[in-house]
Design a protein around this motif. Structure first.
Motif, PDB file in Angstrom:
ATOM      1  N   GLN A   5      -4.679   6.808  -1.907  1.00 25.19           N
ATOM      2  CA  GLN A   5      -4.069   5.572  -1.430  1.00 25.19           C
ATOM      3  C   GLN A   5      -4.087   4.603  -2.612  1.00 25.19           C
ATOM      4  N   THR A  31       0.837  -1.192   0.000  1.00 25.94           N
ATOM      5  CA  THR A  31       0.000   0.000   0.000  1.00 25.94           C
ATOM      6  C   THR A  31       0.875   1.245   0.000  1.00 25.94           C
ATOM      7  N   TYR A  66       0.517   5.428   0.525  1.00 25.00           N
ATOM      8  CA  TYR A  66      -0.299   6.552   0.967  1.00 25.00           C
ATOM      9  C   TYR A  66       0.357   7.829   0.465  1.00 25.00           C
TER      10      TYR A  66
END
Length: 158
Positions: A152, A45, A47
């Motif tokens: 995101q 992930t 951000y």
């Protein structure tokens, strides 16, 4: 040997399945945004902080960053560069938060249409669109800023 080989094979199959897992974009009408995005466990992930527009050379002092469409284009260019630099693409974006300030030229209302024009330059041709929220706020970091966007992104672990 069999006691060692079986767990190794099972672990290999589990890793292979995880590497093939993809984000699921719930967009039954092929609309401008996904209603939801499901990210598989174990995904990498990214951000991206709220990104604001860059100044436009030669712009009037009252609107040093341009209009809403110009600002969103600037922001999306910056975000695209960040995504690419980290090995992600626009189809990996699973959530987008768009903050818009009311434009005095529009009677203090946010320029949603201008934002959408810039957004569709990036997402119009793509099938996988992020879940998104667009909100009007009272102000941003500097006068004349009409937009800030954070995202995101997620993709299968390497």
């Amino acid at each position: 040997m069999r006691k060692i080989l079986l767990p190794a094979v099972l672990l290999g199959l589990a890793c292979a399945g995880a590497a093939q897992a993809e984000n699921v974009h719930v967009n039954p009408t092929n609309g401008f945004i996904s209603r939801a995005v499901k990210v598989p466990a174990g995904s990498d992930t990214l951000y991206v902080s709220g990104i604001t527009p860059q100044t436009v050379q030669g712009a009037p002092a009252a609107t040093p960053f341009g209009d809403t469409k110009t600002q969103v284009q600037s922001i999306l260019k910056q975000i695209g560069d960040i995504l690419q630099g980290q090995g992600y693409g626009w189809e990996d974006v699973v959530m987008m938060r768009v903050l818009l300030v009311g434009d005095p030229a529009k009677g203090g209302a946010m320029d949603f249409a201008g934002m959408m024009e810039a957004y569709n330059e990036v997402y119009g041709p793509l099938k996988k669109k992020p879940a998104r929220i667009t909100s009007q706020v009272a102000g941003l970091v500097r006068p004349g800023m009409f937009a800030e966007i954070e995202v995101q992104a997620a993709k299968s672990a390497k």
